[in-house]
Design a protein around this motif. Structure first.
Motif, PDB file in Angstrom:
ATOM      1  N   LEU A 251      31.482  41.621  33.522  1.00 35.18           N
ATOM      2  CA  LEU A 251      32.247  41.448  34.757  1.00 35.18           C
ATOM      3  C   LEU A 251      32.934  40.081  34.777  1.00 35.18           C
ATOM      4  N   VAL A 252      32.231  39.047  34.351  1.00 34.79           N
ATOM      5  CA  VAL A 252      32.832  37.714  34.308  1.00 34.79           C
ATOM      6  C   VAL A 252      34.014  37.697  33.349  1.00 34.79           C
ATOM      7  N   LEU A 258      41.976  32.365  38.166  1.00 33.93           N
ATOM      8  CA  LEU A 258      41.695  31.998  39.549  1.00 33.93           C
ATOM      9  C   LEU A 258      40.260  32.335  39.918  1.00 33.93           C
ATOM     10  N   ASN A 259      39.805  33.531  39.548  1.00 27.90           N
ATOM     11  CA  ASN A 259      38.451  33.935  39.901  1.00 27.90           C
ATOM     12  C   ASN A 259      37.410  33.188  39.085  1.00 27.90           C
ATOM     13  N   LEU A 260      37.726  32.840  37.849  1.00 29.57           N
ATOM     14  CA  LEU A 260      36.812  32.013  37.065  1.00 29.57           C
ATOM     15  C   LEU A 260      36.667  30.627  37.686  1.00 29.57           C
ATOM     16  N   LYS A 261      37.739  30.109  38.244  1.00 28.15           N
ATOM     17  CA  LYS A 261      37.682  28.823  38.931  1.00 28.15           C
ATOM     18  C   LYS A 261      36.772  28.916  40.153  1.00 28.15           C
ATOM     19  N   ARG A 262      36.871  30.022  40.901  1.00 28.97           N
ATOM     20  CA  ARG A 262      35.987  30.209  42.049  1.00 28.97           C
ATOM     21  C   ARG A 262      34.525  30.252  41.616  1.00 28.97           C
ATOM     22  N   LEU A 263      34.277  30.918  40.499  1.00 27.79           N
ATOM     23  CA  LEU A 263      32.915  31.013  39.988  1.00 27.79           C
ATOM     24  C   LEU A 263      32.382  29.636  39.610  1.00 27.79           C
ATOM     25  N   GLN A 264      33.193  28.827  38.941  1.00 29.92           N
ATOM     26  CA  GLN A 264      32.770  27.484  38.551  1.00 29.92           C
ATOM     27  C   GLN A 264      32.483  26.620  39.776  1.00 29.92           C
ATOM     28  N   ARG A 288      48.972  46.988  33.165  1.00 31.32           N
ATOM     29  CA  ARG A 288      47.962  47.035  34.210  1.00 31.32           C
ATOM     30  C   ARG A 288      46.572  46.923  33.606  1.00 31.32           C
ATOM     31  N   LYS A 289      45.728  46.142  34.299  1.00 31.19           N
ATOM     32  CA  LYS A 289      44.421  45.829  33.741  1.00 31.19           C
ATOM     33  C   LYS A 289      43.380  45.789  34.857  1.00 31.19           C
ATOM     34  N   LEU A 290      42.168  46.252  34.553  1.00 34.24           N
ATOM     35  CA  LEU A 290      41.082  46.229  35.517  1.00 34.24           C
ATOM     36  C   LEU A 290      40.517  44.820  35.593  1.00 34.24           C
ATOM     37  N   ARG A 291      40.497  44.278  36.806  1.00 37.07           N
ATOM     38  CA  ARG A 291      40.032  42.916  37.023  1.00 37.07           C
ATOM     39  C   ARG A 291      38.803  42.914  37.937  1.00 37.07           C
ATOM     40  N   ALA A 292      37.929  41.923  37.713  1.00 37.88           N
ATOM     41  CA  ALA A 292      36.828  41.652  38.636  1.00 37.88           C
ATOM     42  C   ALA A 292      37.244  40.480  39.515  1.00 37.88           C
ATOM     43  N   GLU A 293      37.238  40.695  40.836  1.00 44.17           N
ATOM     44  CA  GLU A 293      37.679  39.662  41.766  1.00 44.17           C
ATOM     45  C   GLU A 293      36.523  39.294  42.694  1.00 44.17           C
TER      46      GLU A 293
END
Length: 405
Positions: A251-252, A258-264, A288-293
């Motif tokens: 999932l990560v 942007l979402n990796l920055k939120r995680l950090q 198009r790509k499946l993203r984890a947000e």
């Protein structure tokens, strides 16, 4: 306030009933969905419930004279995630799922012909009802209520006033012409937060005759929520399990920068951080790509009925370098809807969220009841007639109303 009665159409799992509370007595409920009807029976019993299409319900099936008819009619054709078909028209040839609203109005008309029209009506739906077909759907609803002899108004009420879930809904409250609306329940102009711009624009689209029946409801000051999403998320959930480390790593790996920055940032927070996690298909330079947000806001997004793995609600919990992910549990979903702890959801995960995703936030209903519905004055004649009225019994419903001294 005690002793009022109601009919509950499109009843789902009975969340309107839960919010109305013990001071209101259900005379009749109806839902076509077998999963939701089963949940209703589990929590409230089967004696008041008629399973099946509302199109097959007639006034003769409804006992007594109700103070309120509640109708949370289907939202599929009105929501942003829906198909935009709207309400359709009052004919079988062009009726949509949301157009089952017309079956409801037909029942109210039959009740009126039988001198049993409910004193008040509440319609509940998504905010898309205000904008569907460039506002024509809302104008159609208003015109139908006016034609039935009701004055009406609406408020937009978000569940996040009560529980940590963003769930804005439109509540249309209509009053039969003889009902008295206390002056403190109405205002001469829109007020925030109950009448946002999207509602004001919808009202401006009403025809003159319908607009003359409009009421600007004033439920008073907005309550302040005291809970956050982190308060509802358990380290030892029931009905779901935490993902294995490699599943969380996958999932990560699906997260954008942007979402990796939120995680950090969550890892550096130095405390337990609880957030929402959703799978979304997004456009990228490579297609198009499946993203984890992820989002670590104190309020979760709107619960939805799951139609696949991507639509399932997930949580992420970060404690320093430790990152855990899993599905939101049905128990936690019930808390986000404000359901009482003893409310029994279906044992199957998908079925539980089918009931929750299409349901009402119980505290929102309770707020509406306390601030408006309990305070609408129905004349003594109406109350007396409600006690004495007989009705045409149709199996399996119907015992004559007990006479009162």
């Amino acid at each position: 306030m005690t002793g009022r009665t109601f009919y509950e159409f499109f009843a789902g799992g009975g969340m309107a009933r839960a919010g109305l509370g013990s001071g209101w007595r259900c005379l009749f409920a109806n839902d076509i969905d077998p999963v939701k009807a089963a949940a209703y029976e589990t929590n409230w019993g089967a004696s008041d419930l008629r399973r099946g299409d509302i199109g097959d319900v007639r006034a003769a099936h409804l006992p007594g004279l109700a103070d309120l008819a509640w109708a949370s009619f289907p939202c599929q054709d009105l929501s942003l995630a829906g198909n935009g078909l709207g309400l359709g028209t009052d004919t079988n040839g062009s009726r949509t799922r949301s157009g089952s609203f017309w079956a409801f109005t037909r029942i109210v008309r039959e009740l009126a012909d039988d001198q049993r029209a409910p004193g008040t009506i509440v319609l509940e739906n998504v905010v898309g009802m205000l904008t569907g077909n460039e506002g024509r759907d809302f104008a159609t609803v208003g015109r139908a209520l006016a034609d039935l002899g009701y004055r009406f108004g609406a408020i937009v009420l978000d569940a996040n006033h009560f529980v940590p879930q963003s769930r804005p809904r439109v509540f249309v409250i209509a009053v039969r012409r003889f009902g008295r609306v206390p002056p403190e329940l109405r205002v001469d102009a829109p007020v925030r937060p109950w009448h946002p711009d999207v509602l004001v624009r919808a009202v401006q689209g009403l025809d003159r005759r319908t607009a003359d029946r409009w009421i600007w409801w004033n439920p008073g000051a907005a309550p302040t929520r005291t809970s956050a999403l982190s308060d509802l998320i358990s380290d030892r959930p029931t009905g779901v399990v935490w993902n294995l480390a490699d599943e969380t790593a996958k999932l990560v790996a699906m997260m954008s920068d942007l979402n990796l920055k939120r995680l950090q940032e969550a890892k550096r927070a130095g405390r337990r951080m609880v957030g929402s996690l959703h799978l979304r298909t997004r456009a990228t330079p490579h297609g198009r790509k499946l993203r984890a947000e992820i989002n670590f806001a104190p309020t979760a997004g709107c619960l939805r009925t799951p139609k696949g793995g991507c639509s399932r609600a997930r949580v992420i919990v970060v404690e320093g370098r430790r990152v855990r992910t899993r599905l939101l549990s049905p128990e936690e979903g019930g808390r986000l809807m404000g359901l009482p702890e003893d409310y029994r959801l279906p044992g199957h995960y998908e079925l539980a969220f089918q009931v929750l995703g299409d349901g009402l936030a119980v505290p929102a209903v309770a707020f509406l009841r306390e601030r408006i519905l309990d305070r609408i004055d129905l004349p003594a004649r109406w109350r007396r007639d409600a006690a004495w009225t007989r009705y045409r019994a149709v199996e399996p419903f119907g015992q004559p109303m007990p006479e009162m001294a």
